[in-house]
Every structure is written in structure tokens, then in C-alpha cells.
Enzyme design. Sequence first.
Site, mmCIF file in Angstrom:
data_model
loop_
_atom_site.group_PDB
_atom_site.id
_atom_site.type_symbol
_atom_site.label_atom_id
_atom_site.label_comp_id
_atom_site.label_asym_id
_atom_site.label_seq_id
_atom_site.Cartn_x
_atom_site.Cartn_y
_atom_site.Cartn_z
ATOM 1 N N ASN A 145 0.818 -1.221 0.000
ATOM 2 C CA ASN A 145 0.000 0.000 0.000
ATOM 3 C C ASN A 145 0.852 1.272 0.000
ATOM 4 O O ASN A 145 0.379 2.338 0.371
ATOM 5 C CB ASN A 145 -0.983 -0.006 1.177
ATOM 6 C CG ASN A 145 -0.302 -0.285 2.503
ATOM 7 O OD1 ASN A 145 0.915 -0.216 2.604
ATOM 8 N ND2 ASN A 145 -1.083 -0.595 3.514
ATOM 9 N N ARG A 186 2.830 6.705 11.861
ATOM 10 C CA ARG A 186 2.150 6.189 13.048
ATOM 11 C C ARG A 186 1.905 7.344 14.002
ATOM 12 O O ARG A 186 2.782 8.191 14.199
ATOM 13 C CB ARG A 186 2.988 5.118 13.761
ATOM 14 C CG ARG A 186 3.002 3.754 13.079
ATOM 15 C CD ARG A 186 1.624 3.067 13.074
ATOM 16 N NE ARG A 186 1.630 1.810 12.343
ATOM 17 C CZ ARG A 186 1.207 1.653 11.084
ATOM 18 N NH1 ARG A 186 0.734 2.677 10.401
ATOM 19 N NH2 ARG A 186 1.230 0.466 10.515
ATOM 20 N N GLN A 240 -6.101 3.652 18.348
ATOM 21 C CA GLN A 240 -7.062 3.435 17.257
ATOM 22 C C GLN A 240 -8.055 2.349 17.644
ATOM 23 O O GLN A 240 -7.625 1.307 18.089
ATOM 24 C CB GLN A 240 -6.300 3.039 15.982
ATOM 25 C CG GLN A 240 -5.447 4.173 15.467
ATOM 26 C CD GLN A 240 -4.881 3.950 14.067
ATOM 27 O OE1 GLN A 240 -4.176 4.771 13.551
ATOM 28 N NE2 GLN A 240 -5.201 2.837 13.440
ATOM 29 N N HIS A 247 -7.810 6.189 9.923
ATOM 30 C CA HIS A 247 -6.683 5.474 9.313
ATOM 31 C C HIS A 247 -7.156 4.717 8.053
ATOM 32 O O HIS A 247 -7.648 3.594 8.151
ATOM 33 C CB HIS A 247 -6.119 4.485 10.345
ATOM 34 C CG HIS A 247 -4.812 3.875 9.949
ATOM 35 N ND1 HIS A 247 -4.060 3.121 10.808
ATOM 36 C CD2 HIS A 247 -4.124 3.891 8.783
ATOM 37 C CE1 HIS A 247 -2.960 2.704 10.198
ATOM 38 N NE2 HIS A 247 -2.992 3.154 8.958
HETATM 39 P P1 NAI Z 1 10.245 1.126 4.590
HETATM 40 O O1 NAI Z 1 10.793 0.077 5.497
HETATM 41 O O2 NAI Z 1 10.360 0.931 3.125
HETATM 42 O O3 NAI Z 1 10.939 2.531 4.935
HETATM 43 C C1 NAI Z 1 11.083 3.003 6.224
HETATM 44 C C2 NAI Z 1 12.298 3.929 6.243
HETATM 45 O O4 NAI Z 1 12.339 4.590 7.511
HETATM 46 C C3 NAI Z 1 13.618 3.175 6.082
HETATM 47 O O5 NAI Z 1 14.366 3.759 5.041
HETATM 48 C C4 NAI Z 1 14.292 3.359 7.436
HETATM 49 O O6 NAI Z 1 15.702 3.431 7.338
HETATM 50 C C5 NAI Z 1 13.692 4.674 7.891
HETATM 51 N N1 NAI Z 1 13.802 4.908 9.324
HETATM 52 C C6 NAI Z 1 13.663 4.037 10.344
HETATM 53 N N2 NAI Z 1 13.889 4.655 11.512
HETATM 54 C C7 NAI Z 1 14.155 5.947 11.225
HETATM 55 C C8 NAI Z 1 14.455 7.073 12.003
HETATM 56 N N3 NAI Z 1 14.588 7.003 13.338
HETATM 57 N N4 NAI Z 1 14.649 8.252 11.378
HETATM 58 C C9 NAI Z 1 14.589 8.343 10.028
HETATM 59 N N5 NAI Z 1 14.311 7.294 9.228
HETATM 60 C C10 NAI Z 1 14.097 6.113 9.829
HETATM 61 O O7 NAI Z 1 8.744 1.326 5.036
HETATM 62 P P2 NAI Z 1 7.542 1.989 4.213
HETATM 63 O O8 NAI Z 1 6.881 0.970 3.363
HETATM 64 O O9 NAI Z 1 8.034 3.228 3.572
HETATM 65 O O10 NAI Z 1 6.541 2.341 5.395
HETATM 66 C C11 NAI Z 1 6.915 3.247 6.411
HETATM 67 C C12 NAI Z 1 5.876 3.273 7.503
HETATM 68 O O11 NAI Z 1 4.679 3.867 7.022
HETATM 69 C C13 NAI Z 1 5.421 1.897 8.008
HETATM 70 O O12 NAI Z 1 6.321 1.339 8.937
HETATM 71 C C14 NAI Z 1 4.086 2.227 8.619
HETATM 72 O O13 NAI Z 1 4.250 2.617 9.964
HETATM 73 C C15 NAI Z 1 3.590 3.410 7.804
HETATM 74 N N6 NAI Z 1 2.470 3.027 6.920
HETATM 75 C C16 NAI Z 1 1.259 3.657 7.091
HETATM 76 C C17 NAI Z 1 0.167 3.295 6.332
HETATM 77 C C18 NAI Z 1 -1.154 3.992 6.471
HETATM 78 O O14 NAI Z 1 -2.171 3.473 6.013
HETATM 79 N N7 NAI Z 1 -1.209 5.163 7.058
HETATM 80 C C19 NAI Z 1 0.248 2.187 5.362
HETATM 81 C C20 NAI Z 1 1.586 1.673 5.175
HETATM 82 C C21 NAI Z 1 2.638 2.054 5.971
#
Ligand code: NAI
Length: 358
Positions: free
Chosen positions: A117, A256, A285, A309
Site C-alpha cells: 500500500n 504512526r 485506534q 486510518h
Molecule cells: P520502509 O521500510 O520501506 O521505509 C522506512 C524507512 O524509515 C527506512 O528507510 C528506514 O531506514 C527509515 N527509518 C527508520 N527509523 C528511522 C528514524 N529514526 N529516522 C529516520 N528514518 C528512519 O517502510 P515503508 O513501506 O516506507 O513504510 C513506512 C511506515 O509507514 C510503516 O512502517 C508504517 O508505519 C507506515 N504506513 C502507514 C500506512 C497507512 O495506512 N497510514 C500504510 C503503510 C505504511
Amino acid sequence: MKVLAILYKGGDAAKAEPRLLGTVENELGLRQYLESLGHEYVVSDSKEGPDSDFQKHIVDAEILITTPFHPGYLTADLFERADNLKLCVTAGVGSDHIDLNAAVKKSVQVLEVSGSNVVSVAEHVVMSILLLVRNFVPAHEMIERGDWEVSQIARNAFDLEGKVVGTIGAGRIGYRVLQRLVPFDCKELLYYDYAPLPEAAAKTVKARRVEDLKELVSQCDIITVNCPLHDGTRGLINEELLRHFKKGAYLVNTARGAICDKDAVAAALKSGHLNGYAGDVWNVQPAPKDHVWRTTKNPLGGGNGMVPHYSGTTLDAQKRYADGVKGILDNYLSGKSQEPQNVIVGIGKYETKAYGQR
Ligand code: NAI
């Protein structure tokens, strides 16, 4: 074997719309598949407290399916009682509702449908940036009220062109946000992530990495949060960091809710230090009716772009994550190896660095 799924209730909408796959009613489309293989499939939205279906069935389930949209919180305590549990599958992306350290300790695998997503969320982020910068919500509310006072809206409406936008986290979603912002001719696109983007990828979107978070936020007109929730990001955007934001900056958080300090963000919006806050994720939530993020506005009566959400649960996304969950179950049940990008916790160890592991 028992497969337990904690999903959100879809009510009449789910009965009328079978593509709402992530609901209790439509069960991710898995019932026939699992039952034809002789497995028991328990689906419920009841997730809180000792009498919930979640706590009742977790004691003998082998597979747990949850979704971030209606998170069943699998705490370390619950892990102690989940003696049969081998696999947690997140229908979507983001497994912070599972105690991942406890999963490592108990050798329970945790998988997500990575990428399922990310476009859905990136589109929502760009929309939220635009609706804040252009002061859209109060303009629409004015029209519904029957009023027409252009200057009341225009006094706080700007162009995205020429602004500095920064993302905290430049993974799948963060990078897609940057890609989608390129045609808007922003002044600069910045990112903060402990993993640098590959050189070619950074060049494609002309993004500059800023290694200090305070420096990043102090340079941005708009900040978007796209990192996972983990120990290193819980409460990351708090009163102290907000002081480093430019006055009148906009903040969009679809990552989040708990990455932002609820009261500090509300206070910054109320005072006008933030000109807008938008997103779809909440620290609890479903959010309680009186949650301060529902109604807080900037001093001019706008700047709130909060929604429930749903950014990552469009019908397109639901199809992708339902298919992805089935793929993960197929692999598990037939002993095939899983797609590496989906594995958050393998047997006894983290397989990703995204949740703060280096
Ligand atoms: P991803 O794993 O591809 O990217 C996450 C990035 O965050 C990575 O590059 C990582 O190095 C970085 N990261 C981790 N800790 C960090 C920090 N302290 N400071 C800066 N960067 C940091 O994950 P993706 O697919 O991009 O998703 C990210 C987040 O988005 C998910 O973990 C989820 O919480 C949220 N999400 C929300 C959705 C919604 O419906 N609102 C749906 C899908 C994801």
C-alpha cells in the site's frame, strides 16, 4: 491448525462492497482456502481486554493475521501465553503493534506484505500537503455553510511551488512521496534517514540528505513523516523538536500516531506555530471521540487535515494486501521460503533494519 485474524468491522459497507477485503465480514477472502485445507479460521474485531476474542484465541492459534488499521496489540505478556504461535502476518505495512523483540525471543516469525500500500499512502501524503498548503478544508466547509468570503480563505492559502519539503524516512513511501513532488517545482526536497538513498535514486528526485533531524526540520516549510514506529521514533516529534520547526510549517504524518506527541502537536497547531497538521494515524485506534487531533485548528480556524486510518486501505490496496497474505500463507503451509522483503522477524532474528536495527 488455528488461524486467527483480527480485522476491522465493515458493517453494511462491507456487505455491499465485497472488495472491502480487510474487514471481518469479507475475511481477506481466505475462509474457503483455509477451510478446504482443513484449518480452523477465526475472524473477529474483538481485540481489547482479557475477554476479547483476540486474547481467547491467541493461546492456541498457530498463525495470527492482524492489520495496522485496527491493531491487535500483541504484547510481550500475550506472547508468553501464545504457546502455539509460529507466524504473525500483517495485512498491510507496519508491524509496530507486535512486540518485535518478544517475537525474536519466542522465535515467532513476523511478516508484512511489503510494498502493498505504499503508493496508496504516498498519494495520500501529497494530497494532505496540498490540502493544508492551499487551505482546502475551511474553503470547502465555507461552501457547505452557504458562505462565500474568498479573502477569509486566501489569507492563509499558498502555492506548493517554491517551498522546501522534507521527509523523515525515505524508504518505500518516503521515496515515492519525493518522486510525486518533483513536478511541483519545490525549492528543495530534503530527507532524513539513517539509510542514505542510493546515489542514482537521490539524483532522480534531486533530494538532499540532512543528517541532523533538528537541522532538517528547521529548513522545511513542510515535513512529512514516513518512518516506522519503534523505540527510536516513539515521541520523536515532541515539544523540543517542534521548537526547531519554522513558524507556520505544516506537518503530515501518515506513518504512526505515536511518532508525534499528541499534546505537543495540538498545542503547536493551536498557537499557530504549526499552520497545519494532517494525517490518518492516531496514537490510539480507534481514536476516542474527544481526541484533541479531531478538532484542534490553527488560529485562523483551519489547518486540520485529520482523517481515520485509511490511506493504506484503498480498495486497490486491499486487493494487494489480501493477495499478499495468501501468498505468505501458501509459502508457510507448503514449506517454501518467503519473499525476503516481507520478512520483518525471521526465526529468532530481525531480517530488516527499518525498525531501528542497524
Ligand atoms: P520502509 O521500510 O520501506 O521505509 C522506512 C524507512 O524509515 C527506512 O528507510 C528506514 O531506514 C527509515 N527509518 C527508520 N527509523 C528511522 C528514524 N529514526 N529516522 C529516520 N528514518 C528512519 O517502510 P515503508 O513501506 O516506507 O513504510 C513506512 C511506515 O509507514 C510503516 O512502517 C508504517 O508505519 C507506515 N504506513 C502507514 C500506512 C497507512 O495506512 N497510514 C500504510 C503503510 C505504511
